[in-house]
Design a protein around this motif. Structure first.
Motif, PDB file in Angstrom:
ATOM      1  N   THR A   1       6.736  -6.779 -19.745  1.00  0.00           N
ATOM      2  CA  THR A   1       5.337  -7.026 -20.036  1.00  0.00           C
ATOM      3  C   THR A   1       5.081  -8.478 -20.420  1.00  0.00           C
ATOM      4  O   THR A   1       6.017  -9.275 -20.584  1.00  0.00           O
ATOM      5  CB  THR A   1       4.862  -6.077 -21.160  1.00  0.00           C
ATOM      6  N   ASP A   2       3.813  -8.813 -20.557  1.00  0.00           N
ATOM      7  CA  ASP A   2       3.395 -10.124 -21.060  1.00  0.00           C
ATOM      8  C   ASP A   2       2.502  -9.897 -22.270  1.00  0.00           C
ATOM      9  O   ASP A   2       1.357  -9.487 -22.123  1.00  0.00           O
ATOM     10  CB  ASP A   2       2.640 -10.898 -19.975  1.00  0.00           C
ATOM     11  N   MET A   3       3.036 -10.154 -23.444  1.00  0.00           N
ATOM     12  CA  MET A   3       2.254  -9.989 -24.668  1.00  0.00           C
ATOM     13  C   MET A   3       2.039 -11.319 -25.386  1.00  0.00           C
ATOM     14  O   MET A   3       1.438 -11.358 -26.460  1.00  0.00           O
ATOM     15  CB  MET A   3       2.932  -8.985 -25.595  1.00  0.00           C
TER      16      MET A   3
ATOM     17  N   GLN B   1       6.171  -0.182 -15.907  1.00  0.00           N
ATOM     18  CA  GLN B   1       5.423  -1.417 -16.122  1.00  0.00           C
ATOM     19  C   GLN B   1       6.274  -2.617 -15.720  1.00  0.00           C
ATOM     20  O   GLN B   1       7.415  -2.765 -16.154  1.00  0.00           O
ATOM     21  CB  GLN B   1       5.005  -1.571 -17.591  1.00  0.00           C
ATOM     22  N   PHE B   2       5.689  -3.476 -14.880  1.00  0.00           N
ATOM     23  CA  PHE B   2       6.264  -4.779 -14.578  1.00  0.00           C
ATOM     24  C   PHE B   2       5.090  -5.683 -14.248  1.00  0.00           C
ATOM     25  O   PHE B   2       4.513  -5.617 -13.170  1.00  0.00           O
ATOM     26  CB  PHE B   2       7.247  -4.696 -13.410  1.00  0.00           C
ATOM     27  N   ILE B   3       4.700  -6.518 -15.199  1.00  0.00           N
ATOM     28  CA  ILE B   3       3.563  -7.420 -15.033  1.00  0.00           C
ATOM     29  C   ILE B   3       4.017  -8.710 -14.361  1.00  0.00           C
ATOM     30  O   ILE B   3       5.034  -9.286 -14.732  1.00  0.00           O
ATOM     31  CB  ILE B   3       2.907  -7.732 -16.395  1.00  0.00           C
TER      32      ILE B   3
ATOM     33  N   GLN C   1       2.364  -3.860 -12.139  1.00  0.00           N
ATOM     34  CA  GLN C   1       1.015  -4.263 -12.521  1.00  0.00           C
ATOM     35  C   GLN C   1       0.725  -5.568 -11.777  1.00  0.00           C
ATOM     36  O   GLN C   1       0.558  -6.639 -12.348  1.00  0.00           O
ATOM     37  CB  GLN C   1       0.894  -4.429 -14.043  1.00  0.00           C
ATOM     38  N   ALA C   2       0.730  -5.462 -10.486  1.00  0.00           N
ATOM     39  CA  ALA C   2       0.537  -6.558  -9.544  1.00  0.00           C
ATOM     40  C   ALA C   2       0.123  -5.911  -8.239  1.00  0.00           C
ATOM     41  O   ALA C   2       0.564  -4.809  -7.935  1.00  0.00           O
ATOM     42  CB  ALA C   2       1.828  -7.360  -9.370  1.00  0.00           C
ATOM     43  N   TRP C   3      -0.712  -6.605  -7.476  1.00  0.00           N
ATOM     44  CA  TRP C   3      -1.265  -5.969  -6.285  1.00  0.00           C
ATOM     45  C   TRP C   3      -1.182  -6.879  -5.069  1.00  0.00           C
ATOM     46  O   TRP C   3      -2.033  -6.834  -4.204  1.00  0.00           O
ATOM     47  CB  TRP C   3      -2.712  -5.550  -6.579  1.00  0.00           C
ATOM     48  N   THR C   4      -0.146  -7.685  -4.988  1.00  0.00           N
ATOM     49  CA  THR C   4       0.014  -8.551  -3.833  1.00  0.00           C
ATOM     50  C   THR C   4       0.583  -7.779  -2.650  1.00  0.00           C
ATOM     51  O   THR C   4       1.476  -6.943  -2.802  1.00  0.00           O
ATOM     52  CB  THR C   4       0.930  -9.749  -4.172  1.00  0.00           C
ATOM     53  N   ALA C   5       0.072  -8.053  -1.469  1.00  0.00           N
ATOM     54  CA  ALA C   5       0.453  -7.293  -0.280  1.00  0.00           C
ATOM     55  C   ALA C   5       1.913  -7.503   0.098  1.00  0.00           C
ATOM     56  O   ALA C   5       2.487  -6.675   0.806  1.00  0.00           O
ATOM     57  CB  ALA C   5      -0.450  -7.677   0.889  1.00  0.00           C
ATOM     58  N   SER C   6       2.535  -8.576  -0.376  1.00  0.00           N
ATOM     59  CA  SER C   6       3.935  -8.818  -0.039  1.00  0.00           C
ATOM     60  C   SER C   6       4.863  -7.760  -0.628  1.00  0.00           C
ATOM     61  O   SER C   6       6.012  -7.630  -0.194  1.00  0.00           O
ATOM     62  CB  SER C   6       4.372 -10.207  -0.526  1.00  0.00           C
ATOM     63  N   LEU C   7       4.385  -7.000  -1.589  1.00  0.00           N
ATOM     64  CA  LEU C   7       5.202  -5.941  -2.185  1.00  0.00           C
ATOM     65  C   LEU C   7       5.151  -4.651  -1.386  1.00  0.00           C
ATOM     66  O   LEU C   7       5.948  -3.738  -1.630  1.00  0.00           O
ATOM     67  CB  LEU C   7       4.744  -5.668  -3.629  1.00  0.00           C
ATOM     68  N   LEU C   8       4.228  -4.559  -0.442  1.00  0.00           N
ATOM     69  CA  LEU C   8       4.157  -3.359   0.390  1.00  0.00           C
ATOM     70  C   LEU C   8       5.412  -3.252   1.243  1.00  0.00           C
ATOM     71  O   LEU C   8       6.001  -4.246   1.645  1.00  0.00           O
ATOM     72  CB  LEU C   8       2.923  -3.409   1.293  1.00  0.00           C
ATOM     73  N   GLY C   9       5.803  -2.029   1.526  1.00  0.00           N
ATOM     74  CA  GLY C   9       6.949  -1.785   2.377  1.00  0.00           C
ATOM     75  C   GLY C   9       8.224  -1.474   1.629  1.00  0.00           C
ATOM     76  O   GLY C   9       9.175  -0.957   2.215  1.00  0.00           O
ATOM     77  N   SER C  10       8.259  -1.779   0.337  1.00  0.00           N
ATOM     78  CA  SER C  10       9.437  -1.420  -0.450  1.00  0.00           C
ATOM     79  C   SER C  10       9.389   0.062  -0.777  1.00  0.00           C
ATOM     80  O   SER C  10       8.376   0.559  -1.262  1.00  0.00           O
ATOM     81  CB  SER C  10       9.477  -2.223  -1.753  1.00  0.00           C
ATOM     82  N   PRO C  11      10.473   0.794  -0.549  1.00  0.00           N
ATOM     83  CA  PRO C  11      10.469   2.216  -0.899  1.00  0.00           C
ATOM     84  C   PRO C  11      10.377   2.458  -2.399  1.00  0.00           C
ATOM     85  O   PRO C  11      10.016   3.551  -2.823  1.00  0.00           O
ATOM     86  CB  PRO C  11      11.820   2.720  -0.360  1.00  0.00           C
ATOM     87  N   TYR C  12      10.684   1.422  -3.193  1.00  0.00           N
ATOM     88  CA  TYR C  12      10.851   1.633  -4.630  1.00  0.00           C
ATOM     89  C   TYR C  12       9.753   0.984  -5.476  1.00  0.00           C
ATOM     90  O   TYR C  12       9.592   1.339  -6.642  1.00  0.00           O
ATOM     91  CB  TYR C  12      12.217   1.079  -5.072  1.00  0.00           C
ATOM     92  N   ILE C  13       8.997   0.053  -4.909  1.00  0.00           N
ATOM     93  CA  ILE C  13       7.955  -0.640  -5.664  1.00  0.00           C
ATOM     94  C   ILE C  13       6.608  -0.053  -5.294  1.00  0.00           C
ATOM     95  O   ILE C  13       6.218  -0.045  -4.124  1.00  0.00           O
ATOM     96  CB  ILE C  13       7.982  -2.150  -5.381  1.00  0.00           C
ATOM     97  N   GLN C  14       5.906   0.440  -6.302  1.00  0.00           N
ATOM     98  CA  GLN C  14       4.625   1.098  -6.069  1.00  0.00           C
ATOM     99  C   GLN C  14       3.518   0.368  -6.811  1.00  0.00           C
ATOM    100  O   GLN C  14       3.644   0.048  -7.984  1.00  0.00           O
ATOM    101  CB  GLN C  14       4.665   2.551  -6.541  1.00  0.00           C
TER     102      GLN C  14
END
Length: 424
Positions: free
Chosen positions: A65-67, A130-132, A155-168
């Motif tokens: 997280t980022d606190m 959680q992974f910010i 907790q990120a919505w960049t399209a480069s993360l699409l396609g990973s079976p494990y990152i949602q």
């Protein structure tokens, strides 16, 4: 079926109902291997296979997280509501006859700290609810896909993360969200062919992915984008807003953080640049309404998001529970982001347990059966990692009288342009 659960007993009831409603893969397969280990217990189909982060008594989850950095308010809300959720689940008997444990690390939005914290926790957790920070999730993506195979709700919505079976990701990606935001500016604020859209965006995956969406929408609509790239540490937006004013922009899109949004809105108002301003989902915090920027934010400022605001009646039970657990906390949409993320992981864990495979692989398989997960305002489909969980976007507006500082301005919708946006 209701997802909102204020008391532990109702938490178990709703979770069980969801687990029964979803179709899960029931085949038994081998463990994750490597350092994932094994433990004991009984699943619904007999002996339970376990792996990393799972003992006979505990399921350990990780939160990166980022606190203390630019998303400190968001990180605090996400982390606290996830800690609250863990306590409620444990009070109701846990999951798969085990208690949940949440290991938290604050990386302060610092790349070295973020990667170090990931490598420290990764061997010892079942999943990360959680992974910010999209740059940091992106930095470990290849490692996650090739060796770690640990489920992550980013907790990120960049399209480069699409396609990973494990990152949602839970929600529309930044490009799609920005396309829907510009469609809103056209339909409600009259932007038309030939207009210029100003965009102030963070360097890196977040801002640049949002810029891709803006440029695609502008091209389809006969408009143009005037971009101003900034660093997350930049907080005075006078130069950027002045440049956009000189270009004669008809609207401003903010793909940055709350501090930048406050400066942009305040500087634009002071300069007489009276144009609509809309931010991506992480560009607002209710604390901004206690600053000098409040009048500008209340006037012509919007947020594009994939959930209802925390002050909506549909989220009342969650908000009430959160304030009961943290009376001095400020309600914001980080509460819902954190709640949704850990709920998704725990529901997948229930299904994995029922399938006799409480491992990273088993949890991932269970997650991919969740094609109709009921979000607040938006239904999510996690069956295909190559696509966002939704293409819909809710338009929110600041309101000083609303819990959490925002209300729904336009309900969830997807533009024709977002629906036709090409994906590689």
């Amino acid at each position: 079926m209701s997802r909102i659960r204020r008391l532990p007993a109702s938490a178990v009831a709703a979770a069980t109902a969801l687990a029964l409603a979803l179709t899960a893969c029931s085949s038994k397969a081998e463990d994750d291997g490597g350092d994932n280990g094994s433990g004991g217990g009984d699943g619904a189909s007999g002996e339970l296979e376990t792996g990393a982060g799972v003992t006979d008594t505990t399921i350990t989850l990780g939160a990166l997280t980022d606190m203390t950095g630019p998303y400190a308010t968001l990180g605090a809300s996400i982390t606290q509501v996830q800690q609250m959720y863990v306590e409620e689940i444990n009070g109701a008997g846990g999951i798969c006859e085990r208690e949940l444990a949440l290991e938290v690390r604050d990386h302060g939005y610092d790349p070295e700290k973020a990667i170090s914290a990931y490598n420290e926790l990764q061997p010892n957790v079942l999943a990360f609810p959680q992974f910010i920070g999209s740059p940091y999730v992106t930095a470990v993506k290849d490692q996650v896909d090739s060796t770690d195979m640990v489920p992550i709700v980013a907790q990120a919505w960049t399209a480069s993360l699409l396609g990973s079976p494990y990152i949602q990701m839970v929600g529309a990606t930044y490009d799609v969200e920005t396309i829907n935001a510009i469609d809103f500016l056209v339909s409600e604020h009259g932007l038309a062919e030939g207009d210029k859209i100003g965009q102030i965006y963070f360097e890196g995956d977040y801002g640049e992915n949002a810029l891709e969406g803006a440029e695609y929408a502008a091209e389809q609509l006969g408009m143009s984008v005037v971009g101003q790239m900034i660093k997350p540490t930049d907080e005075d937006m006078t130069a950027q807003v002045s440049a956009l004013a000189q270009e004669g922009v008809s609207a401003i899109v903010i793909s940055a953080g709350p501090r930048q949004a406050a400066s942009i809105a305040g500087v634009a108002a002071a300069a007489g640049l009276n144009v609509p301003i809309i931010g991506n989902n992480s560009a607002f915090a209710p604390q901004l309404l206690a600053t000098e920027a409040a009048p500008a934010l209340l006037n012509n400022f919007y947020i594009a998001a994939s959930t209802l605001p925390i002050g909506d009646e549909a989220a009342k039970d969650i908000a009430d529970s959160y304030l009961a657990a943290y009376p001095d906390a400020t309600l914001d949409n980080g509460v819902l982001a954190g709640y949704n993320a850990i709920e998704i992981i725990t529901e997948a864990a229930r299904l994995a347990c029922d399938n006799g495979k409480l491992t990273r692989e088993g949890l991932t398989e269970a997650l991919r059966t969740m094609s109709g997960f009921p979000g607040l305002g938006v239904t999510h489909d996690f069956s295909d990692p190559a696509n966002p969980s939704t293409l819909e976007t809710v338009i929110l507006k600041p309101d000083a009288d609303a819990p959490g500082g925002m209300v729904v301005h336009r309900e969830a919708a997807v533009s024709d342009i977002a629906g036709s946006f090409p994906r590689e």
